[in-house]
Scaffold this active site. Structure first.
Site, short mmCIF file in Angstrom:
data_model
loop_
_atom_site.label_atom_id
_atom_site.label_comp_id
_atom_site.label_asym_id
_atom_site.label_seq_id
_atom_site.Cartn_x
_atom_site.Cartn_y
_atom_site.Cartn_z
N TYR A 32 0.88 -1.19 -0.12
CA TYR A 32 0.07 -0.07 0.18
C TYR A 32 0.85 1.18 0.00
O TYR A 32 2.04 1.30 0.21
CB TYR A 32 -1.03 -0.06 1.18
CG TYR A 32 -0.24 0.46 2.49
CD1 TYR A 32 0.46 -0.47 3.10
CD2 TYR A 32 -0.50 1.65 3.21
CE1 TYR A 32 1.14 -0.17 4.42
CE2 TYR A 32 0.15 2.09 4.21
CZ TYR A 32 0.92 1.12 4.82
OH TYR A 32 1.28 1.52 6.23
N LYS A 146 6.45 -1.90 2.00
CA LYS A 146 5.17 -1.14 2.34
C LYS A 146 4.07 -2.20 2.42
O LYS A 146 3.14 -2.15 1.53
CB LYS A 146 4.89 0.09 2.15
CG LYS A 146 4.16 1.07 2.76
CD LYS A 146 4.25 2.40 2.35
CE LYS A 146 3.26 3.49 3.08
NZ LYS A 146 3.12 3.39 4.67
N LEU A 202 11.01 1.50 7.09
CA LEU A 202 10.22 1.86 5.90
C LEU A 202 11.15 3.28 5.45
O LEU A 202 11.39 3.91 6.17
CB LEU A 202 9.11 2.23 6.07
CG LEU A 202 8.15 2.72 4.91
CD1 LEU A 202 7.63 1.27 4.14
CD2 LEU A 202 7.16 3.44 5.05
N1 PDD Z 1 2.65 5.30 7.68
N2 PDD Z 1 7.54 3.81 8.78
C1 PDD Z 1 6.17 3.29 9.14
C2 PDD Z 1 6.27 1.80 9.70
C3 PDD Z 1 5.35 3.91 8.48
O1 PDD Z 1 3.96 3.29 8.46
C4 PDD Z 1 5.35 5.02 7.85
C5 PDD Z 1 3.96 5.71 7.13
C6 PDD Z 1 6.46 5.67 7.76
C7 PDD Z 1 6.53 7.04 7.20
O2 PDD Z 1 6.62 6.99 5.84
P1 PDD Z 1 5.95 8.43 5.02
O3 PDD Z 1 7.01 9.46 5.38
O4 PDD Z 1 6.42 7.82 3.38
O5 PDD Z 1 4.63 8.59 5.36
C8 PDD Z 1 7.64 5.13 8.30
C9 PDD Z 1 1.67 5.71 6.92
C10 PDD Z 1 1.44 7.19 6.74
C11 PDD Z 1 0.66 4.85 7.36
O6 PDD Z 1 0.71 3.89 7.43
O7 PDD Z 1 -0.66 5.42 7.47
#
Ligand code: PDD
Length: 291
Positions: A32, A146, A202
């Protein structure tokens, strides 16, 4: 009526149906993305699509759309909502098949997208910062993908939710990895530090923006392994994600972080991030008008 996207069509959510044999439902077999959208302009869409393509490649899920098709589906979904600031969520699963761990070749992936009103941290929280708790990072060893199999992250996030905290900060083998749904930065004597990208975290799109802003504005920055004691002794801790943007953590496991309020480097970075966002939105609007 706000519409969702399923397999090439926009339709009301109550008319969007997926098979009970979908491998996303049965195995959590899918990937996702979540893209923040400000005033109908998606922020860093190409970077999110690049990460999605990488997740699909690593999991051997077929990508049914070209980059141009992805962009046009995302824009159509954004335009089908009644609100301006959005969080566009999209997921692809391997598709529906008889239950078997091994997957058949050439399955038709299921593509689902929805958009919800974007909820960035309220300004009072940005001003005051939030608290966090820590936990052992007990997730699998491919956190760079992801994946929609989020039960590890869900259970870890629940620890902080039940403690009325904004995040759960994770340590593996005594080293900082990330948080349950965000990346983590610390500041020590003016130096911004964060773990390097590898299979244990991530690769955050917001993490990249923060790194670019620090480099572009001459703020000292280093990506390296960080021990648990360095994190606990930090002057500042920040969490970053598409929905949280950059948020200061001022208390970890009940102990004040630094002076117990958002620090000077955080305030600088938060301002840089807001300015950068506005610039991108203006450029994005021009791009859409001329398209
Ligand atoms: N979460 N690490 C994890 C485990 C995450 O789930 C996320 C993002 C990030 C930050 O990634 P980014 O900057 O690309 O949003 C780091 C999203 C927002 C979610 O699961 O809703």
């Amino acid at each position: 009526m706000n519409l969702v996207f399923l397999d090439g069509k926009l339709l009301p959510a109550d008319q969007a149906h997926v098979s009970v044999l979908d491998r996303g439902f049965i195995f959590g077999d899918g990937v996702y993305e979540l893209v923040p959208v400000y005033s109908r302009v998606p922020f860093r869409l190409d970077e999110h699509l690049t990460r999605l393509e990488r997740s699909l490649g690593e999991t051997k899920i077929r990508n049914p759309y070209t980059r141009a098709q992805w962009r046009s589906h995302v824009y159509a979904l954004i335009d089908a909502q009644s609100f301006e600031d959005q969080g566009v969520y999209f997921q692809l699963t391997r598709g529906a098949a008889k239950r078997d761990h091994a997957f058949p070749k050439n399955l038709e992936p299921t593509v689902f997208m929805m958009s919800n009103p974007l909820t960035n941290p309220p300004s009072a929280q940005v001003e005051k910062g939030g608290s966090a708790v820590s936990a052992l990072d007990n997730r699998w060893l491919r956190c760079d993908i992801k994946s929609i199999s989020l039960i590890g992250n869900v259970l870890l996030r629940q620890l902080s939710a039940e403690a009325d905290a904004v995040e759960t900060i994770l340590f593996r083998d005594g080293k900082l990895t990330e948080a349950s749904s965000s990346n983590v930065f610390i500041v020590k004597q003016g130096l911004i530090l964060s773990p390097p990208k590898n299979e244990l975290i991530l690769p955050g799109i917001t993490y990249d923006v923060v790194v670019e802003l620090a480099r572009g504005h001459g703020l000292p920055l280093e990506m390296r392994e960080l021990s648990e004691s360095e994190v606990r002794g930090a002057d500042e801790i920040w969490v970053t994600s598409s929905s949280k943007e950059v948020l200061a953590v001022v208390e970890l496991d009940g102990q004040a972080v630094g002076a117990g309020r958002p620090g000077a480097v955080f305030r600088r970075m938060h301002q840089l991030y807001q300015d950068f966002k506005r610039e991108v939105m203006r450029a994005g609007r021009r791009e859409r008008i001329s398209a």
